[in-house]
Every structure is written in C-alpha cells, then in structure tokens.
Design a protein around this motif. Structure first.
Motif, PDB file in Angstrom:
ATOM      1  N   ALA A  75       0.822  -1.213   0.000  1.00  0.00           N
ATOM      2  CA  ALA A  75       0.000   0.000   0.000  1.00  0.00           C
ATOM      3  C   ALA A  75       0.853   1.259   0.000  1.00  0.00           C
ATOM      4  CB  ALA A  75      -0.930  -0.004   1.219  1.00  0.00           C
ATOM      5  N   LEU A  76       2.047   1.199   0.610  1.00  0.00           N
ATOM      6  CA  LEU A  76       2.891   2.389   0.686  1.00  0.00           C
ATOM      7  C   LEU A  76       3.397   2.834  -0.670  1.00  0.00           C
ATOM      8  CD1 LEU A  76       5.006   1.641   3.905  1.00  0.00           C
ATOM      9  CD2 LEU A  76       3.222   3.380   3.638  1.00  0.00           C
ATOM     10  N   VAL A  77       3.581   1.897  -1.589  1.00  0.00           N
ATOM     11  CA  VAL A  77       4.181   2.233  -2.892  1.00  0.00           C
ATOM     12  C   VAL A  77       3.254   1.826  -4.021  1.00  0.00           C
ATOM     13  CG1 VAL A  77       6.547   2.117  -2.066  1.00  0.00           C
ATOM     14  CG2 VAL A  77       5.415   0.038  -2.838  1.00  0.00           C
ATOM     15  N   ARG A  78       1.975   1.874  -3.776  1.00  0.00           N
ATOM     16  CA  ARG A  78       1.031   1.453  -4.806  1.00  0.00           C
ATOM     17  C   ARG A  78       1.194   2.318  -6.063  1.00  0.00           C
ATOM     18  NH1 ARG A  78      -3.069  -1.765  -4.092  1.00  0.00           N
ATOM     19  NH2 ARG A  78      -3.038  -1.404  -1.827  1.00  0.00           N
ATOM     20  N   GLY A  79       1.451   1.652  -7.160  1.00  0.00           N
ATOM     21  CA  GLY A  79       1.611   2.369  -8.421  1.00  0.00           C
ATOM     22  C   GLY A  79       3.007   2.929  -8.628  1.00  0.00           C
ATOM     23  N   GLN A  80       3.947   2.735  -7.675  1.00  0.00           N
ATOM     24  CA  GLN A  80       5.305   3.272  -7.811  1.00  0.00           C
ATOM     25  C   GLN A  80       6.284   2.100  -7.857  1.00  0.00           C
ATOM     26  OE1 GLN A  80       6.183   6.173  -4.803  1.00  0.00           O
ATOM     27  NE2 GLN A  80       4.076   6.960  -4.776  1.00  0.00           N
ATOM     28  N   LYS A  81       6.650   1.666  -9.037  1.00  0.00           N
ATOM     29  CA  LYS A  81       7.553   0.537  -9.180  1.00  0.00           C
ATOM     30  C   LYS A  81       8.955   0.909  -8.723  1.00  0.00           C
ATOM     31  CE  LYS A  81       5.069  -1.554 -13.052  1.00  0.00           C
ATOM     32  NZ  LYS A  81       5.174  -2.057 -14.440  1.00  0.00           N
ATOM     33  N   GLY A  82       9.570  -0.025  -7.994  1.00  0.00           N
ATOM     34  CA  GLY A  82      10.932   0.175  -7.531  1.00  0.00           C
ATOM     35  C   GLY A  82      11.068   1.100  -6.361  1.00  0.00           C
ATOM     36  N   ALA A  83       9.961   1.536  -5.760  1.00  0.00           N
ATOM     37  CA  ALA A  83      10.065   2.466  -4.634  1.00  0.00           C
ATOM     38  C   ALA A  83      10.458   1.766  -3.346  1.00  0.00           C
ATOM     39  CB  ALA A  83       8.741   3.204  -4.447  1.00  0.00           C
ATOM     40  N   LEU A  84      10.184   0.464  -3.207  1.00  0.00           N
ATOM     41  CA  LEU A  84      10.540  -0.291  -1.995  1.00  0.00           C
ATOM     42  C   LEU A  84      11.987  -0.755  -2.058  1.00  0.00           C
ATOM     43  CD1 LEU A  84       7.468  -2.608  -1.281  1.00  0.00           C
ATOM     44  CD2 LEU A  84       8.306  -0.755   0.149  1.00  0.00           C
ATOM     45  N   HIS A  85      12.670  -0.657  -0.928  1.00  0.00           N
ATOM     46  CA  HIS A  85      14.021  -1.198  -0.868  1.00  0.00           C
ATOM     47  C   HIS A  85      13.999  -2.717  -0.956  1.00  0.00           C
ATOM     48  CE1 HIS A  85      17.448  -2.985   1.293  1.00  0.00           C
ATOM     49  NE2 HIS A  85      18.157  -2.006   0.720  1.00  0.00           N
ATOM     50  N   SER A  86      13.019  -3.353  -0.304  1.00  0.00           N
ATOM     51  CA  SER A  86      12.903  -4.807  -0.281  1.00  0.00           C
ATOM     52  C   SER A  86      11.535  -5.208  -0.809  1.00  0.00           C
ATOM     53  CB  SER A  86      13.082  -5.355   1.149  1.00  0.00           C
ATOM     54  OG  SER A  86      14.296  -4.914   1.713  1.00  0.00           O
ATOM     55  N   LEU A  87      11.425  -6.436  -1.253  1.00  0.00           N
ATOM     56  CA  LEU A  87      10.159  -6.937  -1.746  1.00  0.00           C
ATOM     57  C   LEU A  87       9.129  -6.991  -0.620  1.00  0.00           C
ATOM     58  CD1 LEU A  87      11.387  -9.866  -4.015  1.00  0.00           C
ATOM     59  CD2 LEU A  87      10.542  -7.633  -4.750  1.00  0.00           C
ATOM     60  N   PRO A  88       7.848  -6.909  -0.936  1.00  0.00           N
ATOM     61  CA  PRO A  88       6.826  -6.941   0.118  1.00  0.00           C
ATOM     62  C   PRO A  88       6.895  -8.200   0.983  1.00  0.00           C
ATOM     63  CG  PRO A  88       5.862  -6.186  -1.945  1.00  0.00           C
ATOM     64  CD  PRO A  88       7.250  -6.616  -2.265  1.00  0.00           C
ATOM     65  N   ARG A 122      15.107  -1.523   5.299  1.00  0.00           N
ATOM     66  CA  ARG A 122      15.882  -2.640   4.737  1.00  0.00           C
ATOM     67  C   ARG A 122      15.392  -3.966   5.334  1.00  0.00           C
ATOM     68  NH1 ARG A 122      20.620  -1.011   2.196  1.00  0.00           N
ATOM     69  NH2 ARG A 122      20.981   1.241   2.288  1.00  0.00           N
ATOM     70  N   ALA A 123      14.197  -4.356   4.958  1.00  0.00           N
ATOM     71  CA  ALA A 123      13.620  -5.585   5.518  1.00  0.00           C
ATOM     72  C   ALA A 123      14.387  -6.822   5.063  1.00  0.00           C
ATOM     73  CB  ALA A 123      12.154  -5.706   5.108  1.00  0.00           C
ATOM     74  N   ARG A 124      14.852  -6.823   3.825  1.00  0.00           N
ATOM     75  CA  ARG A 124      15.573  -7.995   3.336  1.00  0.00           C
ATOM     76  C   ARG A 124      16.838  -8.246   4.150  1.00  0.00           C
ATOM     77  NH1 ARG A 124      19.777  -8.507  -0.131  1.00  0.00           N
ATOM     78  NH2 ARG A 124      19.636  -6.302  -0.710  1.00  0.00           N
ATOM     79  N   ASN A 125      17.578  -7.202   4.468  1.00  0.00           N
ATOM     80  CA  ASN A 125      18.794  -7.374   5.265  1.00  0.00           C
ATOM     81  C   ASN A 125      18.472  -7.923   6.651  1.00  0.00           C
ATOM     82  OD1 ASN A 125      19.002  -4.981   3.317  1.00  0.00           O
ATOM     83  ND2 ASN A 125      21.139  -5.478   3.661  1.00  0.00           N
TER      84      ASN A 125
END
Length: 480
Positions: free
Chosen positions: A27-40, A161-164
């Motif tokens: 929901a935070l990056v809906r419609g904005q590709k690549g805006a998240l540092h890590s995958l949902p 950085r959720a993935r880390n």
C-alpha cells in the motif's frame, strides 16, 4: 496437547502478521515501481518473525523445562514428615505427588498419617504449579507476540531494509545449527574421553590395546581384572577388521563393476531397471540380513564345508578335512559375506554417480584418439572418478565397522585373535552393545570398558578418514 494448540495458534498469528506487513508495504508504494528497498514478502516476513518467534521460543521452553521447574519449586518447601525420610524415599514421595497431580497413579509405597496428608498437599501444589507454568507461558507468549507486532509493524516504510534484517535472522539460524552440530560432536567426544579416562585409571592402556585376552566377566572380581588381562581389546579389533575385510572383498569388486556397467555399458532402459533394484538392498533392515545370514547362508556354508571336509578325510589333508567337517553355522565368513551384500549399493550407487559426473568430453577425446571403450574406462574415467570412488569405499568401510546385528547373529560372541574366516569372532560394536545392555553400574571397569572401546574405534576410524582424505586430495588436484 495445550502446547500444540498454542503453537498452532502462534503459527496462524504469524501468518496473519505476515499478510498485514506485506499488505502495508504494497500500500505504501502502490503504483510506484521500484520504490521499496525490499520486496513486500520480506516486510511481511520481518513482521511475522518479530511477532511469532519470541512467543514460540517461550512456549517451547516452558514445554521442555516446565517439568524441571515444577519439580524444583515443589522441593523448595519440604514438610517435616518428608524431611525425615531418606534421600531415595524423598524422591519417590515427590514423584508420587507429581503423578497424582497429573492424573497418574502413585507407586505402591504405603503413606500413613502425616505422610499421607503431606502427599495430598504436595499433589495439590504440583497441580497449581503446573497450571501456573503452562498458562504463564501462554500469557507471556501472547504478550511477546503483540509486543513484537507493535515493534515491527510501524517500521515498515519504503526505505526500510527488511531484506537485510530477515536474512540476518536466517544467518543467525544457520549459525545456530552449525554450532549445535559442532557442540554435539564435541559433547560426544568429551563424554567418550571422560569415561575412557575413568576406565584407564583402573586398567592400563597398554594392557587394553595390546592384550590378547578379552573376558570382562573376570573384571567383576576387583582383585583380578588387571592381572588377568581380561580387557585385552586385540581380539575385538582383529575380529572387526577380519569381517570388514571379507565384506569389502565381496562389496568392492561387485559394487564397482556394477557401477562401471551401469555408467558406461548399460542402455538407459536397463539402467533404469537395474539401479533401483540394486538400491533396494540399501533399504533392507540389518536384522533381516542377520536372519538371512543365520538361517540361510550359515547352514549353506556349513554344509558345503562339512561335505568338503568329509571328502578330504583319509587323504593327505586329513587334518584339514577333519576341521572342515566340524565347521558350525556361525563364522566370520558368513557375517562378512552377508555384510558385503548389504554394502554393494553403497559402493555401486555412489561410484555410478561419480563416474556419470566425469565430463563427456574426456570420453569423447579418448575415443577420438583410437582408444577402445574398455581402455577409456580404465585410463580416463576411473582415474578421474577415483576421489569419489575412494569416498564410496570409505563409506562402505565405516558402515562395515559399525555394523552390529549381522555380526551378532552370524559370527557369534566369542572373542578370538584369529584370521581364520571359518572361526567364530566378535567385533567392537557387538561388545559395546553387550556391555551396556541391561542394568549396569557405571562405576565398574566392565561397563566403562565400552567407552574405552568406543574411543579407540573413534580414533581408528578418524585415522582412516584422514588417510582417505589425503588420497582424495592428491588425485583431485591432478584431474580437476
């Protein structure tokens, strides 16, 4: 039962928190590709770990150590009537109190007067303690789960950085597993060394390693165990390596030639049928092999040698004929032959996989130079696959040294220093099982000798592993 229900509830709770975290990240990056540092998914996993893992650890700790906590708290206040009992009777009393509290039955010990009253009071106390520990752990798990959710959920943001973090948790899990394996190995070796040290304080290591008389029953008389040399381990190791040698004489050529045929000569259809049939032998329980050796192979071998001996009696080899005519079912040859059959799939399957891993370009180059298929196998494939074949042979040797059931049923229990395959022998593992079976006192040299045998066998197999590793390293450098 309550523990499993709690773990199931925690699993469902963690799944729900995973969905919440994943949905918030999307929901935070809906419609904005690549805006998240890590995958949902990483954001959801981060929330689920914080919400479920600490709570699960609390519940598991309560399940594993709750009984010990209950027993310790129950003994914190000992009634005067119980304090007058001897130490062993006190243990029986508290065990009976816990059994009554958990719905079981007490022992047949008669409790009268004050002891009966104290038993009923302690049973009630044990029941309250059990409920307190159980429900306290559930409450603590619920609090930790909600606290973890409240801590992790607000951290979700496009730059977090959720993935880390999640990979850090996974790295900690892998390190914990590795440390557990290492500590387990260290614990096994330490227990062997400590108990062996206790044994060698009573029996000289020289007498143990070089003695030729094994009769631990003599050790029950404390004035004779050292002077009689009842703990000479030479017969056991001679029997172990004799049976292992016979087994490898059977398994090594049959397994290796089977692997060569399956890898280099067999058609795909034949390979698809023969290899699974060979591998079925690895799934047969060793007790079945023991029955096969004792009831089928042993009588066949005995009848064959007896018939041969009767034919030789009266001739120039009359003494040998008389000996062969008296051969019994149990002998090292029977155990070694059946054990070799059991080891065939270990050698065949691993060697076949290793030879299939040899690059096809090496075969093509050899054939292009005019070599025949057999020459290619002998001078190209086998040398290139030698490290793996040696590993397969080492695995088979280790399996043969550690086998117990076949030896017990087919070779006997008599310790002899002999290289005659027609004699009854015993092995180190069989004697370890014999010494530790039943009610034993761990303060006697008889029982402690099992740890001395185990430590010596560990050292021997370790040396074999080192030798095989050096051989593998030498040839791997040549062909890699």
């Amino acid at each position: 039962m309550l523990t499993w229900i709690a773990l199931l509830a925690l699993f469902l709770f963690s799944g729900a928190t995973y969905a919440f975290g994943r949905r918030k990240a999307q929901a935070l990056v809906r419609g904005q590709k690549g805006a998240l540092h890590s995958l949902p998914g990483y954001h959801g996993s981060y929330v689920a770990l914080w919400a479920g893992l600490p709570a699960a650890l609390v519940v598991l700790a309560a399940a594993m150590f709750g009984g010990r906590m209950e027993a310790a708290l129950l003994r914190a206040d000992i009634p005067p009537a119980v304090a007058a009992l001897q130490g062993q009777m006190q243990d029986v009393f508290f065990d009976d109190a816990r059994a009554l509290a958990h719905g079981g039955q007490a022992s047949e010990t008669a409790y009268d007067g004050d002891l009966r009253v104290a038993l009923e009071a302690k049973a009630q106390q044990a029941k309250r303690l059990e409920q307190l520990i159980r429900y306290g752990a559930l409450a603590a798990g619920a609090v930790l789960g909600l606290a973890g959710l409240a801590l992790a959920y607000p951290r979700i943001s496009p730059t977090f950085r959720a993935r880390n973090r999640v990979e850090g948790w996974i790295a900690v899990l892998f390190i914990a597993c590795a440390v557990t394996a290492i500590l387990t190995t260290v614990g096994i070796v330490a227990s062997l060394v400590w108990e062996s040290w206790r044994f060698f304080q009573s029996v000289s290591p020289i007498d143990f390693l070089l003695g030729t008389d094994w009769d631990p029953q003599i050790a029950m008389r404390s004035d004779q165990y050292a002077t009689k040399g009842a703990f000479g381990a030479v017969p056991l190791f001679v029997g172990t390596f004799l049976i292992m040698l016979i087994a490898m004489i059977v398994a090594a050529p049959i397994g290796l030639f089977s692997a060569i045929y399956l890898s280099e000569y067999a058609r795909p259809l034949t390979r698809g049928v023969v290899k699974p049939l060979l591998e079925i032998l690895a799934g047969v329980p060793t007790v079945v092999y023991g029955f096969f050796a004792a009831l089928t192979v042993g009588p066949i071998f005995r009848e064959g040698f007896n018939s041969l001996g009767r034919l030789m009696i009266g001739g120039p080899l009359d003494g040998l004929g008389l000996y062969l005519s008296q051969v019994q079912n149990q002998m090292a040859l029977v155990a070694g032959a059946v054990m070799g059959i059991m080891l065939i799939p270990f050698v065949s399957s691993l060697s076949d996989d290793i030879m299939n891993a040899v690059p096809q370009s090496l075969r093509d180059g050899s054939l292009a130079m005019g070599a025949t298929r057999s020459e290619t196998v002998k001078k190209v494939v086998l040398p290139a696959a030698l490290p793996g074949i040696m590993a397969a042979m080492l695995l088979a040797v280790s399996r043969a040294i550690g086998e117990t059931m076949i030896v017990t049923m087919a070779a006997g229990l008599q310790a002899k220093t002999t290289l005659n395959p027609l004699d009854t022998v015993t092995t180190v593992t069989v004697q370890i099982v014999t010494l530790l079976t039943g009610d034993q006192e761990f303060d006697s040299p008889k029982t402690l000798s099992a740890f001395g045998l185990g430590l010596t066998l560990f050292v021997v197999t370790f040396i074999l592993n080192v030798i095989a590793l050096r051989i593998v390293q030498k040839y791997r450098e040549q062909y890699d």
